[in-house]
Scaffold this active site. Structure first.
Site, PDB file in Angstrom:
ATOM      1  N   ASP A  24      51.670  60.581  78.183  1.00 44.62           N
ATOM      2  CA  ASP A  24      51.329  59.466  79.074  1.00 44.62           C
ATOM      3  C   ASP A  24      52.588  58.902  79.732  1.00 44.62           C
ATOM      4  O   ASP A  24      53.681  58.961  79.171  1.00 44.62           O
ATOM      5  CB  ASP A  24      50.614  58.371  78.263  1.00 44.62           C
ATOM      6  CG  ASP A  24      49.809  57.431  79.142  1.00 44.62           C
ATOM      7  OD1 ASP A  24      49.652  57.703  80.346  1.00 44.62           O
ATOM      8  OD2 ASP A  24      49.337  56.409  78.614  1.00 44.62           O
ATOM      9  N   TRP A  29      56.671  56.529  85.481  1.00 48.14           N
ATOM     10  CA  TRP A  29      57.978  57.184  85.679  1.00 48.14           C
ATOM     11  C   TRP A  29      58.259  57.331  87.172  1.00 48.14           C
ATOM     12  O   TRP A  29      59.351  57.042  87.650  1.00 48.14           O
ATOM     13  CB  TRP A  29      57.959  58.551  84.990  1.00 48.14           C
ATOM     14  CG  TRP A  29      59.237  59.321  85.042  1.00 48.14           C
ATOM     15  CD1 TRP A  29      60.247  59.295  84.110  1.00 48.14           C
ATOM     16  CD2 TRP A  29      59.650  60.260  86.057  1.00 48.14           C
ATOM     17  NE1 TRP A  29      61.253  60.150  84.481  1.00 48.14           N
ATOM     18  CE2 TRP A  29      60.919  60.754  85.666  1.00 48.14           C
ATOM     19  CE3 TRP A  29      59.084  60.726  87.243  1.00 48.14           C
ATOM     20  CZ2 TRP A  29      61.621  61.697  86.436  1.00 48.14           C
ATOM     21  CZ3 TRP A  29      59.778  61.649  87.997  1.00 48.14           C
ATOM     22  CH2 TRP A  29      61.034  62.129  87.591  1.00 48.14           C
ATOM     23  N   GLU A  71      37.666  61.205  81.152  1.00 42.14           N
ATOM     24  CA  GLU A  71      37.670  59.937  81.888  1.00 42.14           C
ATOM     25  C   GLU A  71      38.643  59.969  83.077  1.00 42.14           C
ATOM     26  O   GLU A  71      38.588  59.097  83.955  1.00 42.14           O
ATOM     27  CB  GLU A  71      38.039  58.780  80.955  1.00 42.14           C
ATOM     28  CG  GLU A  71      36.938  58.438  79.937  1.00 42.14           C
ATOM     29  CD  GLU A  71      36.758  59.478  78.843  1.00 42.14           C
ATOM     30  OE1 GLU A  71      37.768  60.090  78.422  1.00 42.14           O
ATOM     31  OE2 GLU A  71      35.609  59.709  78.407  1.00 42.14           O
ATOM     32  N   ASN A  72      39.528  60.946  83.131  1.00 40.76           N
ATOM     33  CA  ASN A  72      40.495  61.006  84.233  1.00 40.76           C
ATOM     34  C   ASN A  72      39.844  61.352  85.579  1.00 40.76           C
ATOM     35  O   ASN A  72      40.474  61.203  86.632  1.00 40.76           O
ATOM     36  CB  ASN A  72      41.631  61.989  83.925  1.00 40.76           C
ATOM     37  CG  ASN A  72      42.623  61.488  82.885  1.00 40.76           C
ATOM     38  OD1 ASN A  72      43.184  62.266  82.116  1.00 40.76           O
ATOM     39  ND2 ASN A  72      42.875  60.180  82.850  1.00 40.76           N
TER      40      ASN A  72
HETATM   41  C1  IPE Z   1      45.255  59.666  78.314  1.00 40.44           C
HETATM   42  O1  IPE Z   1      46.028  58.937  79.204  1.00 40.44           O
HETATM   43  C2  IPE Z   1      44.880  60.985  78.918  1.00 40.44           C
HETATM   44  C3  IPE Z   1      45.971  61.951  79.075  1.00 40.44           C
HETATM   45  C4  IPE Z   1      47.208  61.778  78.705  1.00 40.44           C
HETATM   46  C5  IPE Z   1      45.592  63.194  79.688  1.00 40.44           C
HETATM   47  P1  IPE Z   1      45.387  57.872  80.197  1.00 40.44           P
HETATM   48  O2  IPE Z   1      46.505  57.346  80.984  1.00 40.44           O
HETATM   49  O3  IPE Z   1      44.245  58.472  80.914  1.00 40.44           O
HETATM   50  O4  IPE Z   1      44.823  56.790  79.163  1.00 40.44           O
HETATM   51  P2  IPE Z   1      44.437  55.262  79.360  1.00 40.44           P
HETATM   52  O5  IPE Z   1      43.510  55.199  80.537  1.00 40.44           O
HETATM   53  O6  IPE Z   1      45.707  54.515  79.584  1.00 40.44           O
HETATM   54  O7  IPE Z   1      43.785  54.886  78.061  1.00 40.44           O
HETATM   55  C1  IPE Z   2      49.675  60.896  82.092  1.00 42.38           C
HETATM   56  O1  IPE Z   2      50.321  60.033  82.962  1.00 42.38           O
HETATM   57  C2  IPE Z   2      49.064  62.076  82.799  1.00 42.38           C
HETATM   58  C3  IPE Z   2      47.599  62.066  82.842  1.00 42.38           C
HETATM   59  C4  IPE Z   2      46.824  61.152  82.329  1.00 42.38           C
HETATM   60  C5  IPE Z   2      46.968  63.159  83.522  1.00 42.38           C
HETATM   61  P1  IPE Z   2      49.557  58.898  83.769  1.00 42.38           P
HETATM   62  O2  IPE Z   2      49.157  59.437  85.086  1.00 42.38           O
HETATM   63  O3  IPE Z   2      48.452  58.324  82.956  1.00 42.38           O
HETATM   64  O4  IPE Z   2      50.719  57.833  83.944  1.00 42.38           O
HETATM   65  P2  IPE Z   2      50.629  56.258  83.847  1.00 42.38           P
HETATM   66  O5  IPE Z   2      49.949  55.927  82.538  1.00 42.38           O
HETATM   67  O6  IPE Z   2      49.834  55.806  85.025  1.00 42.38           O
HETATM   68  O7  IPE Z   2      52.050  55.810  83.880  1.00 42.38           O
HETATM   69 MG    MG Z   3      48.319  56.791  81.651  1.00 46.47          MG
END
Ligand code: IPE
Ligand code: IPE
Ligand code: MG
Length: 236
Positions: A24, A29, A71-72
């Protein structure tokens, strides 16, 4: 066994067989650098490569990486498209290295519902590494733990009695060693629907480091911390 406070042993992984990582912080970053989120995701893939190599070199039996959650899909379409593009590139570029290094690729999650060409790439990669006996690298794609447990429970029910054991054999992780350690980067301290069942007795390790800044030394630090934990499994 994962005995209490085992010193970081000769095996280099201190009895730690299976590590899972919630990667995450890619977006934060990039934002810190005033760059598009896609740049953070791109750097994140480089880190996947470095950490996978390190896990293999340490002799870790299994590494599970949370790459895309069920959920992404809630994210904007262009970000989802960027992530899928990176996934395509990763499988295309890295499969030969897995084949050459005895890495067995696995995918957990409902990957069948990704784009058809990605499903084909995945199935080819799974087939090409299926007989490998080294580190198992499981990528969680379109993965949600509650959905996985529901699927497994339904299969167990269709066959007869529903027990922890009959559910377990239908989980996507079946055949992998028990989960020892869950790492989450970026300072968030939650599981976000990742390996809820498997993490029942896993140790959890959180770091503020953002995923694009994560290094093999951080993996080592987490495993060293794991080695100092006393696991009791409800006993005494
Ligand atoms: C969890 O990160 C999913 C992955 C790292 C692929 P998210 O960024 O989606 O999680 P939440 O929404 O902060 O819980
Ligand atoms: C993790 O980084 C990658 C995925 C969840 C695919 P994020 O995209 O969630 O990065 P933040 O949490 O917004 O910094
Ligand atoms: Mg994230």
């Amino acid at each position: 066994m994962n005995s209490a406070a085992a010193p970081a042993g000769s095996d280099g992984v201190a009895g730690c067989r299976h590590v899972a990582i919630i990667m995450d912080g890619n977006g934060r970053w990039a934002r810190k650098r005033l760059m598009p989120r896609a740049v953070g995701h791109k750097r994140g893939v480089e880190v996947v490569r470095e950490v996978t190599r390190a896990a293999r070199d340490m002799g870790l039996e299994a590494l599970t990486l949370y790459a895309f959650s069920s959920e992404n899909w809630k994210r904007p379409a262009d970000e989802v498209a960027d992530l899928m593009g990176l996934l395509r590139g990763f499988i295309r570029n890295d499969i030969d290295e897995f084949v050459a290094n005895n890495v067995r690729l696995r995918v957990i999650g409902d990957y069948q519902h990704l784009a058809g060409d990605i499903v084909d790439l995945i199935e080819d990669a799974l087939a090409r590494t299926a007989l490998n006996t080294g580190t198992q690298l499981a990528i969680a794609l379109n993965y949600g733990s509650q959905q996985e447990i529901a699927r497994a429970a339904a299969l167990a029910a269709a066959e007869g009695e529903v027990t922890p054991e009959t559910i377990e054999v239908h989980l996507d992780t079946h055949g992998m060693p028990p989960l020892d350690l869950v790492i989450r980067t970026s300072g968030e301290e939650r599981l976000s629907n990742f390996l809820l069942w498997q993490a029942a007795y896993a140790e959890l390790w959180f770091t503020d480091v953002l995923w694009p800044d994560f290094t093999p030394a951080h993996l080592k630090e987490a495993i060293d911390a794991f080695a100092m934990r006393e696991r009791r499994y409800g006993g005494r």
